[in-house]
Design an enzyme around this catalytic site. Structure first.
Site, short mmCIF file in Angstrom:
data_model
loop_
_atom_site.label_atom_id
_atom_site.label_comp_id
_atom_site.label_asym_id
_atom_site.label_seq_id
_atom_site.Cartn_x
_atom_site.Cartn_y
_atom_site.Cartn_z
N GLY A 19 74.15 -15.64 2.58
CA GLY A 19 75.01 -15.02 3.59
C GLY A 19 74.28 -14.77 4.89
O GLY A 19 74.82 -15.00 5.97
N TYR B 179 79.19 -12.87 -14.98
CA TYR B 179 78.95 -13.46 -13.66
C TYR B 179 79.59 -14.83 -13.55
O TYR B 179 80.31 -15.13 -12.58
CB TYR B 179 77.45 -13.56 -13.40
CG TYR B 179 77.12 -14.40 -12.18
CD1 TYR B 179 77.23 -13.88 -10.90
CD2 TYR B 179 76.71 -15.74 -12.33
CE1 TYR B 179 76.95 -14.66 -9.79
CE2 TYR B 179 76.43 -16.52 -11.23
CZ TYR B 179 76.56 -15.98 -9.96
OH TYR B 179 76.29 -16.76 -8.86
N SER C 106 71.32 -10.68 3.27
CA SER C 106 70.22 -11.41 2.64
C SER C 106 70.73 -12.74 2.11
O SER C 106 71.93 -13.00 2.08
CB SER C 106 69.61 -10.59 1.48
OG SER C 106 70.56 -10.42 0.43
N GLY C 107 69.79 -13.59 1.72
CA GLY C 107 70.14 -14.81 1.01
C GLY C 107 71.02 -15.76 1.79
O GLY C 107 70.92 -15.91 3.01
N GLY D 288 78.30 -10.08 2.24
CA GLY D 288 76.95 -10.20 1.71
C GLY D 288 76.00 -10.87 2.67
O GLY D 288 75.17 -11.69 2.27
N ALA D 289 76.09 -10.52 3.95
CA ALA D 289 75.31 -11.21 4.99
C ALA D 289 73.97 -10.55 5.28
O ALA D 289 73.32 -10.89 6.27
CB ALA D 289 76.13 -11.29 6.27
#
Length: 323
Positions: free
Chosen positions: A19, A191, A16-17, A13-14
């Site tokens: 990551g 989640y 965005s955000g 998950g790199a």
């Protein structure tokens, strides 16, 4: 490992955000970052935008919601013939507005499939790679909302994290079952449950493999990253109010760059060599605050349930099936 120019880290998950900014912080330390993402064009644009040098990044496709994609990613990474010094299990989906469960290609509820099952399989398949490193670390992103030792983990909206006695997994976790505890579907709780499972996974990895392999297994909560794209599927009013609330009321707000820096610290810095630890900077942020070991809930420390969760997850993900 800090400053080791030959060190390689995989971050899921790199694009965005947290990551993305963790990738930036580690590249700035001289690491080579394998950005494991679903959308490679998005990841490339993001890497250029934040200034990750092209010679310090490799982009590889992964869809953690697909077990076949996880296995293909491991094959693709091994084909690079790169050593692996650290793995960061960061990627997550949060879909609080669903009225019915989405399903992975294998038929599993998508939050659990992506956030937990995919990382469980990925971590286990890459253990042999990490074992060959000099000072390997496997870091998993946790969340305060899945830890009932903290206030955020007690909030009853939609319900606190609770995986029960794993009735849903025991029953095969396919339609019509969508919750780990076998109860009716609640997307926000799905989640939280998935993140609780990743934290349990890290502790179980520590119990099973740390002494034998020397791999450092730890989790962290970098603070409330209230403006991360994780919340892009939340209602618009929530996305507007939540950052303001965290900045001005709870004082828990953490920027994306700071969250990435904190992940990089846990991955690379010598002060984080304890295995089996959940690192936190607290719920109320203060300038210069140092990380500390935050206790996890009894739910996360129940070794009987953790062992059963491991066995059921290994079966559902086909961990021991031939790659």
């Amino acid at each position: 490992m800090a400053g080791n120019k030959s060190a390689t880290v995989i971050i899921t998950g790199a694009s965005s955000g947290v990551g993305l900014w963790a990738a930036k912080a580690l590249a700035d330390r001289g690491w080579h970052v394998v950005m494991a993402c679903r959308d490679l064009a998005k990841a490339e644009a993001a890497a250029v935008e934040v200034g990750i040098p092209s010679d310090r990044r490799t982009l590889l496709h992964i869809d953690l919601g697909s077990l076949a994609s996880v296995r293909q990613f491991v094959s693709d990474f091994n084909a690079l013939k790169r050593p692996l010094d650290a793995l960061v299990c960061n990627a997550a989906v949060y879909l609080p507005r669903l009225t019915a469960p989405m399903r992975s290609p294998e038929g599993y509820e998508i939050s659990v499939a992506t956030n937990y099952f995919g990382h469980f399989l990925l971590a286990n398949l890459l253990l042999p790679n990490l074992e060959r490193a000099q000072a390997p670390r496997l870091i998993t992103l946790g969340t305060v909302t899945a830890n009932s030792e903290e206030f955020g983990g007690k909030v009853p909206i939609p319900a606190p994290a609770d995986i029960g006695e794993l009735q849903g997994l025991e029953a095969g976790f396919q339609d019509p079952i969508a919750m780990i505890d076998g109860k009716p579907f609640k997307p926000g709780k799905a989640y939280k449950d998935s993140k609780l499972c990743t934290m349990i996974m890290s502790r179980e990895l520590h119990r099973r493999f740390h002494a034998e392999t020397g791999i450092i297994f730890s989790t962290l909560y970098p603070g409330c990253v209230a403006e991360t794209p994780l919340f892009r599927h939340a209602p618009p009013l929530f996305r507007k109010i939540f950052p303001w609330f965290q900045k001005n009321i709870t004082k828990g707000y953490v920027s994306q760059p700071l969250s990435g820096e904190r992940v990089a610290q846990v991955v690379a810095d010598p002060g984080f060599i304890r295995s089996g630890v959940h690192w936190s900077w607290g719920n109320r942020q203060k300038a210069g605050r140092q990380a500390f070991a935050q206790p996890l809930s009894a739910k996360a420390n129940d070794q009987r349930r953790a062992a059963r969760l491991w066995d059921l997850t290994a079966r559902l993900t086909g961990l021991h099936a031939q790659s």
